[in-house]
Design a protein around this motif. Structure first.
Motif: not given
Ligand SMILES: Cc1cc2nc3c(=O)[nH]c(=O)nc-3n(C[C@H](O)[C@H](O)[C@H](O)COP(=O)(O)OP(=O)(O)OC[C@H]3O[C@@H](n4cnc5c(N)ncnc54)[C@H](O)[C@@H]3O)c2cc1C
Length: 357
Positions: A100-102, A132-141
């Motif tokens: 649901a949150e996805r 299961p999850g979400l992928w944010f390719p442009e967020i780093g550290n």
């Protein structure tokens, strides 16, 4: 004499000094002698709020373009105090979220134009990554301690003066303020910024400013693994892993609202070791290389106060970055510098005003 005094050399104060120096202001930064690392040194450097879609628009405006802002900063400061391009680790961020949150998160990402896609199990991980999850390719550290050292080096070379003393009292003037320091000196300037992290509330209280601010202690562990073993930031409700480019992996974090000490605790360490083992089971057999604590400038609403102190012309404050001061600092500093230099504000002033509490 300085045009601007800045009380506090955390990430917010240093980036504000950077923006103001670029605008031709002569800046003096006053920083209290610290026995323990302030929040900006203790933090993890994830360039996104944790579960960013749960935040209100004023926080989103400060944070959605943080990776691009830090890339420009790292390019500009590279070489200062040894800062390297890979101190901004473009690792990407993998987040465990229920179905649901996805949907909510994907809608948020579309609205704010943050690249994001559904990602089932993270292929390299055997622990938390197997959900299961979400992928944010442009967020780093960002390796925050190196960024802070690079900023200090850049600022010193451009003539910014650093004073090691605590501001004890602020006395507003017709324009600006005088700062009374622990070494007995008093400095005055037509523009003053109070960016003293969790201590800002105490400095502003005698001026009648009452904001919902509180200290919020956090602890972290650091492990050393082969570079690339943790390929991305892994974020779950139980905790997170942050991989640096050289194989250092941070495990965070604890959160104790109302707790203003910097002490590392045995309970904090146990909690973090449990998080580590849950996130990546092989860490159960590893000894952490380091354990530290820092005090976040906590805030009861989900975004900071940035602006002029009501009734005090030329006296500005940045308060309450809480868990998101590293990600939000570049945009906060640009906004503050614009306000202090009477330029067109980069954000809606009322959303961040100190009178809106
Ligand atoms: C464990 C942990 C993990 C975190 N992880 C992240 C993350 O992944 N991403 C993220 O965005 N944020 C993270 N944060 C939050 C982030 O570190 C803070 O929000 C941010 O550093 C606050 O910056 P600041 O400049 O406002 O305050 P600070 O870094 O606390 O700096 C304040 C400065 O003011 C000085 N000072 C205090 N009182 C005085 C005085 N009277 N006179 C002069 N100087 C004074 C202090 O010495 C200090 O140098 C984390 C924090 C912690 C503790």
């Amino acid at each position: 004499m300085a045009d601007v005094l800045i009380a506090g050399a955390g990430i917010v104060g240093l980036l504000s000094a950077f923006e103001l120096t670029k605008r031709g202001r002569r800046v003096t930064v006053i920083d209290a002698p610290a026995l323990y690392p302030p929040a900006s040194w203790a933090g993890g450097g994830i360039l996104s709020p944790l579960f960013a879609w749960r935040y209100a628009d004023p926080m989103n405006r400060l944070t959605v373009d943080a990776p691009a802002r830090y890339r420009r900063l790292v390019d500009e400061l590279a070489g200062h105090a040894g800062l390297r391009g890979d101190d901004l680790n473009d690792s990407g961020l993998w987040v465990a979220v229920g179905e649901a949150e996805r949907e909510r998160a994907l809608a948020w990402a579309r609205l704010w134009e943050v690249p994001c896609q559904r990602a089932d199990e993270h292929e390299h991980l055997s622990g938390a990554g197997r959900q299961p999850g979400l992928w944010f390719p442009e967020i780093g550290n960002i390796r925050n301690p190196r960024m802070l050292k690079a900023l200090r080096s850049w600022l010193s070379r451009r003539g910014v003066r650093f004073r090691t003393a605590a501001v004890k009292r602020i006395e507003p003037r017709r324009r600006g303020a005088s700062l009374w320091l622990s070494d007995g000196e008093c400095l005055t300037a037509p523009a003053v910024l109070v960016s003293s992290g969790a201590w800002t509330a105490g400095l502003l209280a005698p001026l009648g400013v009452r904001l919902p601010l509180f200290p919020a202690k956090g602890e972290m562990l650091l492990y050393r693994l082969a570079p690339g073993r943790v390929p991305a930031i892994i974020l779950t409700e139980q905790g997170y892993l942050i991989p640096r480019a050289d194989g250092a992996v941070l495990v965070g974090s604890t959160l104790e609202e109302g707790e203003g000490s910097h002490y590392r605790s045995v309970t904090g360490r146990w909690a973090l070791e449990r998080k580590a083992a849950r996130l990546l089971p092989e860490l159960a057999d590893q000894r952490p290389m380091a354990h530290w604590a820092g005090v976040r400038p906590g805030c009861a609403r989900g975004w900071p106060y940035l602006g002029e102190v009501p009734g005090c012309s030329g006296l500005f404050a940045a308060a309450g970055h809480h868990r998101n001061g590293l990600v939000a600092a570049p945009a906060s500093a640009e906004f503050l510098a614009r306000l202090m230099c009477a330029e067109t504000p980069s954000l809606p002033v009322g959303d961040y005003s100190l009178s809106s509490s």
